[in-house]
Scaffold this motif. Structure first.
Motif, PDB file in Angstrom:
ATOM      1  N   LEU A  11      -7.112  -8.200 -17.494  1.00  0.00           N
ATOM      2  CA  LEU A  11      -7.946  -7.914 -16.323  1.00  0.00           C
ATOM      3  C   LEU A  11      -9.153  -8.840 -16.254  1.00  0.00           C
ATOM      4  CD1 LEU A  11      -7.726  -4.037 -16.404  1.00  0.00           C
ATOM      5  CD2 LEU A  11      -6.886  -5.515 -14.562  1.00  0.00           C
ATOM      6  N   GLY A  12      -9.492  -9.490 -17.353  1.00  0.00           N
ATOM      7  CA  GLY A  12     -10.576 -10.464 -17.355  1.00  0.00           C
ATOM      8  C   GLY A  12     -10.119 -11.884 -17.104  1.00  0.00           C
ATOM      9  N   GLN A  13      -8.797 -12.097 -16.983  1.00  0.00           N
ATOM     10  CA  GLN A  13      -8.293 -13.433 -16.649  1.00  0.00           C
ATOM     11  C   GLN A  13      -8.634 -13.750 -15.198  1.00  0.00           C
ATOM     12  OE1 GLN A  13      -6.655 -15.492 -19.157  1.00  0.00           O
ATOM     13  NE2 GLN A  13      -7.757 -13.841 -20.191  1.00  0.00           N
ATOM     14  N   THR A  14      -9.067 -14.965 -14.928  1.00  0.00           N
ATOM     15  CA  THR A  14      -9.637 -15.277 -13.613  1.00  0.00           C
ATOM     16  C   THR A  14      -8.654 -15.069 -12.459  1.00  0.00           C
ATOM     17  OG1 THR A  14      -9.164 -17.603 -14.122  1.00  0.00           O
ATOM     18  CG2 THR A  14     -11.442 -16.842 -14.379  1.00  0.00           C
ATOM     19  N   THR A  15      -7.369 -15.362 -12.673  1.00  0.00           N
ATOM     20  CA  THR A  15      -6.408 -15.179 -11.580  1.00  0.00           C
ATOM     21  C   THR A  15      -6.232 -13.709 -11.246  1.00  0.00           C
ATOM     22  OG1 THR A  15      -5.229 -17.245 -12.000  1.00  0.00           O
ATOM     23  CG2 THR A  15      -3.969 -15.484 -10.951  1.00  0.00           C
ATOM     24  N   ILE A  16      -6.371 -12.828 -12.224  1.00  0.00           N
ATOM     25  CA  ILE A  16      -6.220 -11.383 -12.003  1.00  0.00           C
ATOM     26  C   ILE A  16      -7.543 -10.721 -11.646  1.00  0.00           C
ATOM     27  CG2 ILE A  16      -5.704  -9.203 -13.193  1.00  0.00           C
ATOM     28  CD1 ILE A  16      -3.530 -10.671 -14.735  1.00  0.00           C
ATOM     29  N   ALA A  17      -8.637 -11.197 -12.187  1.00  0.00           N
ATOM     30  CA  ALA A  17      -9.943 -10.534 -12.058  1.00  0.00           C
ATOM     31  C   ALA A  17     -10.365 -10.338 -10.606  1.00  0.00           C
ATOM     32  CB  ALA A  17     -10.997 -11.343 -12.806  1.00  0.00           C
ATOM     33  N   ASP A  49       2.264  -3.141  -4.880  1.00  0.00           N
ATOM     34  CA  ASP A  49       3.317  -3.960  -5.473  1.00  0.00           C
ATOM     35  C   ASP A  49       2.850  -4.500  -6.819  1.00  0.00           C
ATOM     36  OD1 ASP A  49       1.588  -6.089  -4.356  1.00  0.00           O
ATOM     37  OD2 ASP A  49       3.263  -7.395  -4.902  1.00  0.00           O
ATOM     38  N   LEU A  50       3.811  -4.847  -7.669  1.00  0.00           N
ATOM     39  CA  LEU A  50       3.527  -5.386  -8.991  1.00  0.00           C
ATOM     40  C   LEU A  50       3.646  -6.897  -8.955  1.00  0.00           C
ATOM     41  CD1 LEU A  50       4.079  -2.378  -9.553  1.00  0.00           C
ATOM     42  CD2 LEU A  50       5.265  -3.050 -11.645  1.00  0.00           C
ATOM     43  N   SER A  51       2.598  -7.592  -9.390  1.00  0.00           N
ATOM     44  CA  SER A  51       2.659  -9.052  -9.422  1.00  0.00           C
ATOM     45  C   SER A  51       2.020  -9.544 -10.709  1.00  0.00           C
ATOM     46  CB  SER A  51       1.998  -9.651  -8.173  1.00  0.00           C
ATOM     47  OG  SER A  51       0.668  -9.164  -8.014  1.00  0.00           O
ATOM     48  N   VAL A 102      -1.425  -3.981 -15.056  1.00  0.00           N
ATOM     49  CA  VAL A 102      -2.483  -4.380 -14.121  1.00  0.00           C
ATOM     50  C   VAL A 102      -2.366  -3.614 -12.817  1.00  0.00           C
ATOM     51  CG1 VAL A 102      -3.304  -6.305 -12.703  1.00  0.00           C
ATOM     52  CG2 VAL A 102      -2.873  -6.648 -15.150  1.00  0.00           C
ATOM     53  N   ALA A 103      -1.144  -3.424 -12.302  1.00  0.00           N
ATOM     54  CA  ALA A 103      -0.967  -2.708 -11.033  1.00  0.00           C
ATOM     55  C   ALA A 103      -1.432  -1.263 -11.153  1.00  0.00           C
ATOM     56  CB  ALA A 103       0.496  -2.760 -10.598  1.00  0.00           C
ATOM     57  N   LEU A 104      -1.130  -0.621 -12.261  1.00  0.00           N
ATOM     58  CA  LEU A 104      -1.600   0.754 -12.462  1.00  0.00           C
ATOM     59  C   LEU A 104      -3.120   0.819 -12.447  1.00  0.00           C
ATOM     60  CD1 LEU A 104       0.843   1.831 -15.326  1.00  0.00           C
ATOM     61  CD2 LEU A 104       0.846   2.717 -12.975  1.00  0.00           C
ATOM     62  N   SER A 105      -3.752  -0.127 -13.112  1.00  0.00           N
ATOM     63  CA  SER A 105      -5.219  -0.163 -13.149  1.00  0.00           C
ATOM     64  C   SER A 105      -5.789  -0.348 -11.753  1.00  0.00           C
ATOM     65  CB  SER A 105      -5.687  -1.289 -14.072  1.00  0.00           C
ATOM     66  OG  SER A 105      -5.130  -1.173 -15.358  1.00  0.00           O
ATOM     67  N   GLU A 106      -5.251  -1.333 -11.012  1.00  0.00           N
ATOM     68  CA  GLU A 106      -5.766  -1.628  -9.672  1.00  0.00           C
ATOM     69  C   GLU A 106      -5.595  -0.436  -8.738  1.00  0.00           C
ATOM     70  OE1 GLU A 106      -4.979  -6.468  -9.608  1.00  0.00           O
ATOM     71  OE2 GLU A 106      -3.419  -5.095  -8.891  1.00  0.00           O
ATOM     72  N   ALA A 107      -4.533   0.338  -8.928  1.00  0.00           N
ATOM     73  CA  ALA A 107      -4.306   1.502  -8.069  1.00  0.00           C
ATOM     74  C   ALA A 107      -5.319   2.615  -8.335  1.00  0.00           C
ATOM     75  CB  ALA A 107      -2.887   2.026  -8.262  1.00  0.00           C
ATOM     76  N   LEU A 108      -6.049   2.524  -9.450  1.00  0.00           N
ATOM     77  CA  LEU A 108      -7.043   3.545  -9.797  1.00  0.00           C
ATOM     78  C   LEU A 108      -8.478   3.078  -9.607  1.00  0.00           C
ATOM     79  CD1 LEU A 108      -5.378   4.917 -13.060  1.00  0.00           C
ATOM     80  CD2 LEU A 108      -5.409   6.002 -10.795  1.00  0.00           C
ATOM     81  N   PHE A 109      -8.685   1.764  -9.478  1.00  0.00           N
ATOM     82  CA  PHE A 109     -10.049   1.262  -9.301  1.00  0.00           C
ATOM     83  C   PHE A 109     -10.647   1.825  -8.015  1.00  0.00           C
ATOM     84  CE2 PHE A 109      -9.028  -2.863 -11.836  1.00  0.00           C
ATOM     85  CZ  PHE A 109      -9.145  -2.153 -13.033  1.00  0.00           C
ATOM     86  N   ASP A 110     -11.947   2.056  -8.064  1.00  0.00           N
ATOM     87  CA  ASP A 110     -12.705   2.602  -6.931  1.00  0.00           C
ATOM     88  C   ASP A 110     -12.229   3.995  -6.532  1.00  0.00           C
ATOM     89  OD1 ASP A 110     -14.371   0.329  -6.674  1.00  0.00           O
ATOM     90  OD2 ASP A 110     -12.775  -0.714  -5.591  1.00  0.00           O
TER      91      ASP A 110
END
Length: 742
Positions: free
Chosen positions: A416-422, A637-639, A645-653
């Motif tokens: 999650l700290g990699q620049t392309t994902i962050a 979607d998962l990329s 990462v997708a699970l995390s993003e679905a829970l952010f905010d």
């Protein structure tokens, strides 16, 4: 500039070689097309119009692979932008363009004028731009030079779009060392129009006027088209003279004037086209060729902001905020009054003539007299050699890389700290995404969504490209580029309509690079046919190299989808505790080119696994039907970074968490990047209906909780991690790197 060079001196000294015209092409023009030596101005026109950027002489064979029609396509490739029917007499208009070399040399102006150029393509079709997107690819942010390019490009995009009042609603930003010497800046614009207002870039009718409207012509951007058709080296990496300078306030006036003319006085107008690459010569020659006509232009009448400009400079300037019109004889003054109201130049600079000759006058002398077709239709297609790279052959014979993940929580946090994902919000917050108040879903989601005012409809839009995948396995990588775009659009609840593209590659004269181009576009074309998403517009950007080192082959797909009822827009984030969580699609060991591989190995290798396009398409259509029936609460979607990462993003905010049983997956498979998968949440009262919709493609893996923790059990053990901690890492990564330049 040697403006006094005679035709004989041109033949002897060969200045055209510096303008991307080959000696073979020059000799063919002399011996077979003109039967004489071209003068200095004519040689410059040929150099620009025969450049790859204008003629596609190297890429035409691969572009012919693309489907470009279906039941909804109203205008395919060949005009300023593509047009697609969205019912009720309305149409969506969209296109993407690259501005890679200008943005590498001058990040702010290169990016700003890229936005300006693509907006003109949209309103030249008669459509009002309603949204902008981008696809940006930079070198790693541990280098100050890359930080400066990033900040300059982002500011250029933001300043131009914000001044125009066009929301930037979606996009992507990736980082890889291969882009350090040649950044990629792809800009996309989407417009809305009534089908009755569709315009064409055509000039016809003997005696009709050729009118120049907009800003004055200067010396900026001369040979910009040929600049974009040659690779970088130490000699031309600072060629700022080929970079245009933009004025968004002027463009705003130009847009309003053009739309007023098109929508209220279409009977005065024969055709309209943006003066983009190669300036006046490109727009005038293409319009006249389309109209099967001839033209005479008096360059002394062209509004100029600099003194003593030569015919060569006037014709090849790529000064911004200019359009060319073909106006019915007798309505010249009417058109001028519209542009006068907006305080813009509007001047008759020529007339349509009989025959098919392209004639220019300057300082009272005839400086060009050639057949129009020699500039537009007679360009020599260049055959290209192809060779499969040895690195791919070797990779096909080597065992696949298999990561071992002992601590999935730490791995997830590091990813999650990699620049392309962050998190990119520190970048896109510089863009106004809400101006005009039609934005339903803005940046940060799978796709941007814009409402169609006065209806229940919406338009979903995305840009996607992954150069690492295409570099390792061009054909499968090309398929994935299309599938990823479709997944983003469908995740928002939209039916994919069509695509535009930017094909960003290295030097096509290298047989291995042309093979990559050919194979990846074949993969894209195959996926387009399966998903019924024809290519309706786009551009090719070749020679993306610096001192002989090419970027990863990076085809960008820009896709637009139709949402027939905005009540069915699907959010990315989980919605409420107690909802069920489903994983759609099968997860394989897909680590080649993944973010996990790049993070752990420092580089990428291997080959991509094949996947079933037909099955992926059918699953996505079933998912879309479930969304439209109201059976889905959220979808993502998962990329990059895979499931974790997708699970995390679905829970952010949110204040929510997941409790999941993923014992059919290993720790490593949490980060596999198998394409075409989704995380979907479903209300318990919709469980039976959803499972009927998706069948075996949907696997129930857990439920949404109110704990704000990601609790997951895999075949290798448990992963329990605080979503708040993950989000902190994700949000702070890029701002911290950008602060490091101080």
């Amino acid at each position: 500039m040697q403006q006094a060079m005679t035709p004989e001196e041109i033949k002897q000294q060969k200045p055209y070689l510096d303008w991307s015209l080959t000696e073979h092409e020059y000799n063919y023009i002399c011996d077979h097309l003109l039967h004489r030596l071209p003068n200095f101005t004519e040689t410059g026109l040929f150099s620009a119009m025969w450049s790859e950027h204008c003629s596609y002489k190297k890429s035409k064979p691969v572009l012919r692979q693309f489907p470009n029609k279906n039941a909804r396509v109203l205008q395919g490739p060949g005009e300023g932008a593509g047009v697609v029917d969205i019912d009720d007499g309305q149409a969506v208009v969209f296109k993407a363009e690259s501005h890679n070399h200008p943005s590498t040399v001058e990040p702010y102006q290169g990016a700003a004028t890229g936005v300006g150029g693509i907006l003109r393509d949209i309103f030249s079709m008669g459509a009002r731009p309603i949204a902008s997107l981008d696809s940006l690819h930079f070198g790693e942010l541990d280098q100050v030079s890359n930080q400066m390019k990033l900040t300059g490009v982002v500011k250029g995009i933001g300043d131009y779009g914000n001044c125009m009042g066009i929301p930037t609603v979606a996009g992507e930003t990736t980082f890889d060392p291969c882009y350090s010497g040649n950044v990629l800046v792809n800009a996309m614009s989407v417009g809305l129009m009534d089908q009755k207002d569709i315009q064409a870039g055509v000039a016809a009718g003997v005696g009709n006027a050729v009118m120049y409207v907009g800003a004055k012509t200067g010396r900026d951007g001369i040979h910009g088209a040929t600049f974009a058709s040659a690779e970088f080296s130490g000699e031309n990496a600072t060629q700022r003279s080929a970079v245009q300078v933009g004025d968004p306030f002027m463009e705003k006036l130009l847009m309003e004037a053009c739309l007023e003319l098109i929508q209220q006085h279409a009977d005065w107008l024969i055709g309209i086209q943006d003066m983009g690459a190669a300036g006046i010569v490109s727009s005038s020659a293409e319009m006249v060729s389309e109209g099967e006509s001839g033209v005479e232009l008096n360059l002394d009448l062209v509004p100029q902001r600099e003194p003593n400009m030569s015919a060569y400079e006037i014709m090849l300037s790529e000064s911004q905020e200019r359009m060319l019109l073909c106006v019915k004889q007798g309505h010249e003054e009417d058109v001028k009054q519209i542009f006068d109201f907006y305080d813009l130049e509007a001047v008759v600079i020529g007339r349509i003539t009989e025959g098919h000759d392209y004639v220019l006058y300057h300082d009272g002398e005839k400086v060009c007299d050639i057949p129009v077709s020699t500039l537009t239709d007679d360009v020599l297609e260049e055959p290209s050699e192809e060779a499969k790279p040895q690195r791919i052959t070797a990779a096909e014979q080597a065992p696949a890389w298999q990561p071992v993940i002992d601590d999935p929580a730490t791995t997830l946090k590091d990813l999650l700290g990699q620049t392309t994902i962050a998190d990119k919000s520190s970048l896109y917050q510089q863009y106004d995404s809400q101006v005009r108040t039609s934005t339903v879903v803005g940046p940060g989601s799978d796709a941007g969504v814009i409402r169609v005012r006065g209806t229940k409809k919406g338009l979903a839009m995305t840009t996607d490209g992954n150069g690492r995948f295409v570099y390792l396995s061009p054909k499968v990588g090309g398929q994935i580029a299309l599938v990823e775009a479709a997944a983003n659009v469908i995740a928002s609840g939209a039916q994919p309509l069509a695509i535009t593209d930017c094909l960003n590659y290295g030097n096509p004269n290298d047989p291995e690079i042309f093979w990559e181009l050919h194979q990846s576009t074949a993969g894209m074309a195959e996926a387009c046919r399966v998903f019924d998403t024809p290519v309706i517009s786009g551009n090719v950007s070749l020679y993306n190299e610096n001192n002989g080192k090419a970027i990863h082959p990076t085809p960008m797909v820009g896709m637009v989808g139709l949402i027939k009822d905005l009540d069915h827009v699907i959010p990315m984030q989980a919605q409420q505790a107690g909802d069920l969580v489903y994983l759609l699609g099968q997860t394989g060991d897909d680590y080649a080119g993944s973010e996990l591989q790049k993070m752990l190995q420092g580089d990428i290798d291997g080959v991509l696994n094949n996947f079933d396009l037909e099955a992926s398409h059918q699953m996505m259509m079933n998912l879309l039907a479930a969304m439209q029936a109201g059976h889905v609460a959220s979808a993502h979607d998962l990329s990059e970074g895979g499931l974790g990462v997708a699970l995390s993003e679905a829970l952010f905010d949110t204040d929510l968490g997941f409790e999941l049983n993923l014992t059919h997956l290993t720790n490593a498979q949490l980060f596999s990047e198998t394409p075409g998968r989704f995380i979907v949440t479903v209300s318990p009262d919709q469980q039976d209906a959803f499972e009927d919709d998706l069948g075996d493609d949907a696997q129930l893996v857990g439920e949404v909780t109110n704990t704000h923790w990601l609790d997951t059990r895999t075949a290798d053990g448990d992963m329990n991690v605080s979503v708040a901690d993950l989000q902190t890492t994700w949000k702070e990564a890029i701002p911290c790197l950008l602060k490091s330049k101080d």
